[in-house]
Design a protein around this motif. Structure first.
Motif, PDB file in Angstrom:
ATOM      1  N   PRO A 187     -30.685 -28.294  38.583  1.00  0.00           N
ATOM      2  CA  PRO A 187     -31.595 -28.769  37.536  1.00  0.00           C
ATOM      3  C   PRO A 187     -32.906 -29.300  38.100  1.00  0.00           C
ATOM      4  N   ILE A 188     -32.860 -29.876  39.300  1.00  0.00           N
ATOM      5  CA  ILE A 188     -34.071 -30.442  39.904  1.00  0.00           C
ATOM      6  C   ILE A 188     -35.079 -29.340  40.222  1.00  0.00           C
ATOM      7  N   VAL A 189     -34.622 -28.286  40.868  1.00  0.00           N
ATOM      8  CA  VAL A 189     -35.527 -27.188  41.208  1.00  0.00           C
ATOM      9  C   VAL A 189     -35.998 -26.477  39.945  1.00  0.00           C
ATOM     10  N   ARG A 190     -35.095 -26.243  39.010  1.00  0.00           N
ATOM     11  CA  ARG A 190     -35.468 -25.545  37.785  1.00  0.00           C
ATOM     12  C   ARG A 190     -36.502 -26.340  36.999  1.00  0.00           C
ATOM     13  N   ARG A 191     -36.307 -27.659  36.882  1.00  0.00           N
ATOM     14  CA  ARG A 191     -37.275 -28.476  36.148  1.00  0.00           C
ATOM     15  C   ARG A 191     -38.653 -28.399  36.795  1.00  0.00           C
ATOM     16  N   ALA A 192     -38.695 -28.473  38.122  1.00  0.00           N
ATOM     17  CA  ALA A 192     -39.982 -28.392  38.817  1.00  0.00           C
ATOM     18  C   ALA A 192     -40.652 -27.040  38.581  1.00  0.00           C
ATOM     19  N   ALA A 193     -39.847 -25.984  38.563  1.00  0.00           N
ATOM     20  CA  ALA A 193     -40.401 -24.648  38.321  1.00  0.00           C
ATOM     21  C   ALA A 193     -40.906 -24.515  36.887  1.00  0.00           C
ATOM     22  N   GLU A 194     -40.151 -25.032  35.929  1.00  0.00           N
ATOM     23  CA  GLU A 194     -40.557 -24.945  34.526  1.00  0.00           C
ATOM     24  C   GLU A 194     -41.833 -25.733  34.265  1.00  0.00           C
ATOM     25  N   ARG A 195     -42.032 -26.807  34.992  1.00  0.00           N
ATOM     26  CA  ARG A 195     -43.225 -27.631  34.820  1.00  0.00           C
ATOM     27  C   ARG A 195     -44.415 -27.113  35.621  1.00  0.00           C
ATOM     28  N   GLY A 196     -44.199 -26.060  36.379  1.00  0.00           N
ATOM     29  CA  GLY A 196     -45.285 -25.520  37.177  1.00  0.00           C
ATOM     30  C   GLY A 196     -45.579 -26.302  38.438  1.00  0.00           C
ATOM     31  N   GLN A 197     -44.647 -27.179  38.837  1.00  0.00           N
ATOM     32  CA  GLN A 197     -44.851 -27.977  40.039  1.00  0.00           C
ATOM     33  C   GLN A 197     -44.571 -27.180  41.310  1.00  0.00           C
ATOM     34  N   ILE A 198     -43.757 -26.145  41.187  1.00  0.00           N
ATOM     35  CA  ILE A 198     -43.461 -25.282  42.331  1.00  0.00           C
ATOM     36  C   ILE A 198     -43.521 -23.824  41.892  1.00  0.00           C
ATOM     37  N   GLY A 199     -43.753 -22.954  42.857  1.00  0.00           N
ATOM     38  CA  GLY A 199     -43.581 -21.532  42.668  1.00  0.00           C
ATOM     39  C   GLY A 199     -42.370 -21.078  43.462  1.00  0.00           C
TER      40      GLY A 199
END
Length: 222
Positions: A187-199
């Motif tokens: 969930p941590i990685v997915r949330r960051a990806a959904e928010r555009g914080q990571i690619g």
């Protein structure tokens, strides 16, 4: 194939560092430039010196996290001509994303603030080849069985005219599966990806040329 799951968990490791200065696109461009240098002149010394080593005592701010196979021929720091502290590298046979791998990537994303996560497969991956060569139901021991079980869905989808092409196709399928596993189970990685914080991007390393071929950046549903 990216599954959206509600509910987000967080961890609370008492470590804080400055965010990377790069965006996901800039980080990917930097990886590509480093790989181009490695391809052109693999004997060129890595950009490592005493000053850089001493600077990193204060903390780290890698510009990318790289999950790759443990194969001795595929060291990401060398392949991308990187210095100390540039890459947060996680390695396991066949880049299978078990809980320890996921926890490591979560740390990189949530506490080191990496802007880019790369899952890099490679030519002639022994873990994928072993999965192709081992019949379903044949045991190689509990630990190898765990590894092959994680890879087998990719090998079952891979269809090609020759064994070599099928292996290459299976490796690429498995890179995609690993990305899906990371997004589905972290969930941590997915949330960051959904928010555009990571690619998040996939890669394929060619042993003979030293070149890394990248997929398009994962397009997360909003």
């Amino acid at each position: 194939r990216y599954i959206s799951v509600t509910g987000v968990q967080t961890c609370a490791l008492p470590i804080s560092v400055r965010a990377s200065e790069f965006t996901a696109d800039e980080s990917l461009s930097r990886l590509k430039r480093g790989n181009a240098r490695f391809v052109a002149n693999p004997s060129e010394a890595l950009p490592i010196d005493v000053a850089r080593r001493e600077e990193l005592v204060k903390g780290q701010a890698p510009f990318a996290a790289v999950l790759s196979c443990a194969d001795s021929r595929v060291p990401p720091e060398v392949v991308f001509h990187a210095s100390l502290g540039d890459l947060f590298v996680v390695r396991a046979a066949g880049h299978v994303a078990d809980k320890s791998i996921l926890a490591s990537l979560e740390y990189a994303v949530e506490h080191l603030n990496v802007p880019l996560v790369v899952v890099m497969g490679h030519e002639m991956c022994g873990a994928v080849k072993a999965t192709l060569d081992t019949p379903v139901g044949q045991s190689l021991g509990p630990n190898m069985d765990y590894l092959l079980k994680a890879i087998r869905p990719a090998t079952q989808r891979a269809v090609a005219s020759t064994d070599a092409l099928r292996l290459r196709a299976a490796i690429m399928e498995h890179v995609e599966d690993t990305i899906n596993t990371i997004l589905d189970e972290s969930p941590i990685v997915r949330r960051a990806a959904e928010r555009g914080q990571i690619g998040i991007v996939g890669g394929y390393y060619e042993l003979s040329s030293g070149r890394v071929y990248f997929s398009a950046m994962v397009d997360m549903p909003k």
